[in-house]
Design a protein around this motif. Structure first.
Motif, short mmCIF file in Angstrom:
data_model
loop_
_atom_site.label_atom_id
_atom_site.label_comp_id
_atom_site.label_asym_id
_atom_site.label_seq_id
_atom_site.Cartn_x
_atom_site.Cartn_y
_atom_site.Cartn_z
N TYR A 117 -10.14 -0.48 9.43
CA TYR A 117 -11.43 -0.01 8.93
C TYR A 117 -11.26 1.16 7.96
N ILE A 118 -10.40 2.11 8.32
CA ILE A 118 -10.21 3.30 7.48
C ILE A 118 -9.66 2.90 6.11
N ILE A 119 -8.68 2.00 6.10
CA ILE A 119 -8.08 1.60 4.83
C ILE A 119 -9.03 0.72 4.03
N TYR A 120 -9.69 -0.23 4.71
CA TYR A 120 -10.57 -1.18 4.00
C TYR A 120 -11.76 -0.46 3.38
N TYR A 121 -12.42 0.41 4.16
CA TYR A 121 -13.58 1.11 3.64
C TYR A 121 -13.21 2.39 2.91
N GLY A 122 -12.06 2.97 3.26
CA GLY A 122 -11.69 4.24 2.66
C GLY A 122 -11.19 4.13 1.24
N ILE A 123 -10.50 3.02 0.91
CA ILE A 123 -9.97 2.88 -0.44
C ILE A 123 -11.09 2.89 -1.47
N ALA A 124 -12.21 2.24 -1.13
CA ALA A 124 -13.34 2.19 -2.07
C ALA A 124 -13.95 3.57 -2.30
N GLN A 125 -13.71 4.51 -1.38
CA GLN A 125 -14.27 5.85 -1.51
C GLN A 125 -13.41 6.79 -2.34
N ILE A 126 -12.21 6.35 -2.71
CA ILE A 126 -11.34 7.20 -3.52
C ILE A 126 -11.96 7.33 -4.92
N GLU A 127 -12.15 8.54 -5.34
CA GLU A 127 -12.84 8.78 -6.60
C GLU A 127 -12.05 8.23 -7.78
N GLY A 128 -12.69 7.44 -8.58
CA GLY A 128 -12.09 6.90 -9.80
C GLY A 128 -11.27 5.65 -9.63
N ILE A 129 -11.06 5.19 -8.37
CA ILE A 129 -10.18 4.03 -8.19
C ILE A 129 -10.79 2.76 -8.76
N GLN A 130 -12.11 2.69 -8.80
CA GLN A 130 -12.76 1.49 -9.30
C GLN A 130 -12.61 1.34 -10.81
N THR A 190 -8.66 -3.95 -8.91
CA THR A 190 -8.58 -5.40 -9.01
C THR A 190 -7.77 -5.99 -7.86
N ILE A 191 -6.91 -5.16 -7.26
CA ILE A 191 -6.11 -5.60 -6.11
C ILE A 191 -6.84 -5.34 -4.81
N PHE A 192 -7.28 -4.10 -4.62
CA PHE A 192 -7.79 -3.69 -3.31
C PHE A 192 -9.26 -4.05 -3.09
N ARG A 193 -9.93 -4.60 -4.08
CA ARG A 193 -11.29 -5.07 -3.81
C ARG A 193 -11.28 -6.38 -3.03
N GLU A 194 -10.13 -7.07 -3.04
CA GLU A 194 -9.97 -8.25 -2.21
C GLU A 194 -9.56 -7.82 -0.80
N PRO A 195 -10.20 -8.33 0.24
CA PRO A 195 -9.92 -7.84 1.61
C PRO A 195 -8.51 -8.13 2.09
N PHE A 196 -7.82 -9.11 1.49
CA PHE A 196 -6.48 -9.46 1.95
C PHE A 196 -5.52 -8.29 1.82
N TYR A 197 -5.61 -7.55 0.72
CA TYR A 197 -4.62 -6.51 0.45
C TYR A 197 -4.82 -5.24 1.27
N PRO A 198 -6.05 -4.77 1.50
CA PRO A 198 -6.21 -3.67 2.47
C PRO A 198 -5.73 -4.06 3.86
N ILE A 252 -7.79 -9.72 14.08
CA ILE A 252 -8.84 -8.77 13.70
C ILE A 252 -9.08 -8.78 12.20
N ALA A 253 -8.24 -9.47 11.43
CA ALA A 253 -8.45 -9.52 9.98
C ALA A 253 -9.78 -10.14 9.63
N SER A 254 -10.30 -10.98 10.52
CA SER A 254 -11.57 -11.66 10.23
C SER A 254 -12.74 -10.69 10.17
N VAL A 255 -12.59 -9.48 10.73
CA VAL A 255 -13.71 -8.53 10.73
C VAL A 255 -13.94 -7.96 9.33
N VAL A 256 -12.99 -8.12 8.43
CA VAL A 256 -13.18 -7.66 7.05
C VAL A 256 -13.29 -8.87 6.12
#
Length: 240
Positions: free
Chosen positions: A80-93, A99-107, A179-183
């Motif tokens: 959860y921390i990695i999946y939701y936290g990466i999107a909160q990093i300023e400027g990463i979008q 383009t990599i981490f917006r797909e749930p497989f990579y987080p 548990i990967a299915s939860v993301v």
């Protein structure tokens, strides 16, 4: 899929050709996720385990802290921390990383890799520490450097002791991958959940996926048993 197999499967309401293909796609995703996380985790764990055995706290301390954090917290929380936290990093979008981490497989892959690397580090560290002093002293007597001793003596010897404990870690990662299915990843568990929501048949859907997990587990047990016999073949008595 052959027509005769599709016709046979379509004789029931749930396990049709379409649902079996859905299970197959989930199986492929599960195997990819587990295999890549174990491969990357092992690549990270070997140098960290060597650092963990260092006498200097400045070298071993950060590794200890890393393994303590990831072994001391649930994998689901880490995901959860990695999946939701990466999107909160300023400027990463605005970077190519998005383009990599917006797909749930990579987080999920990152969370599983860091988790299994922490456990594998401690497994290998324990095997390194348990290396008999006689083997190390003999290597020193031959004039081997530290790096050569580590490559030819310590790590191969540690691998033989660590294989059984590591097999448990591999099976744990296979089961934990559910548990990967939860993301929103459609792995085996995600496929079963989709089939359940479509046919309202929880027992059929989840018992079916449980059988697939059991088959994968038995395959892993067989592979590691053969590997353990190969690595420990020198301990078997000579046949007369």
């Amino acid at each position: 899929m052959p027509d005769f197999l599709a016709d046979w499967l379509n004789q029931n309401d749930i396990f049709t050709a379409a649902t079996m293909l859905h299970y197959w796609d989930g199986l492929v995703t599960t195997v990819q996720l587990v295999f890549l996380s174990l491969l990357l985790g092992m690549a990270i764990a070997i140098p960290l385990a060597i650092m963990r055995t260092a006498k200097s706290w400045f070298i071993s301390g950060p590794v200890w802290l890393y393994t303590y954090l990831f072994r001391g917290t649930p994998l689901l929380i880490q995901l959860y921390i990695i999946y939701y936290g990466i999107a909160q990093i300023e400027g990463i979008q605005d970077t190519f990383w998005w383009t990599i981490f917006r797909e749930p497989f990579y987080p999920a892959l990152l969370a599983f890799t860091l988790n299994t690397a922490a456990y594998t580090t401690e497994i290998i560290r324990g095997a390194i520490v348990a290396t008999p002093n006689g083997e190390i002293e003999a290597a020193k007597a031959y004039g081997m450097s530290w790096a050569l001793r580590m490559r030819r003596i310590v790590l191969p010897s540690a691998a033989r002791r660590a294989v059984q404990a590591y097999s448990n870690e591999v099976i744990f990662m296979l089961h934990a991958s559910a548990i990967a299915s939860v993301v929103t990843i459609v792995d085996l568990t995600g496929a079963a959940r989709n089939i359940y929501s479509r046919f309202y048949a929880p027992f059929d859907a989840f018992i079916g996926v449980a059988v697939l997990y059991m088959i994968l587990t038995f395959i892993l047990v067989y592979v590691f048993r053969r590997l353990e016999r190969h690595l420990l073949r020198h301990q078997r008595p000579l046949s007369h």
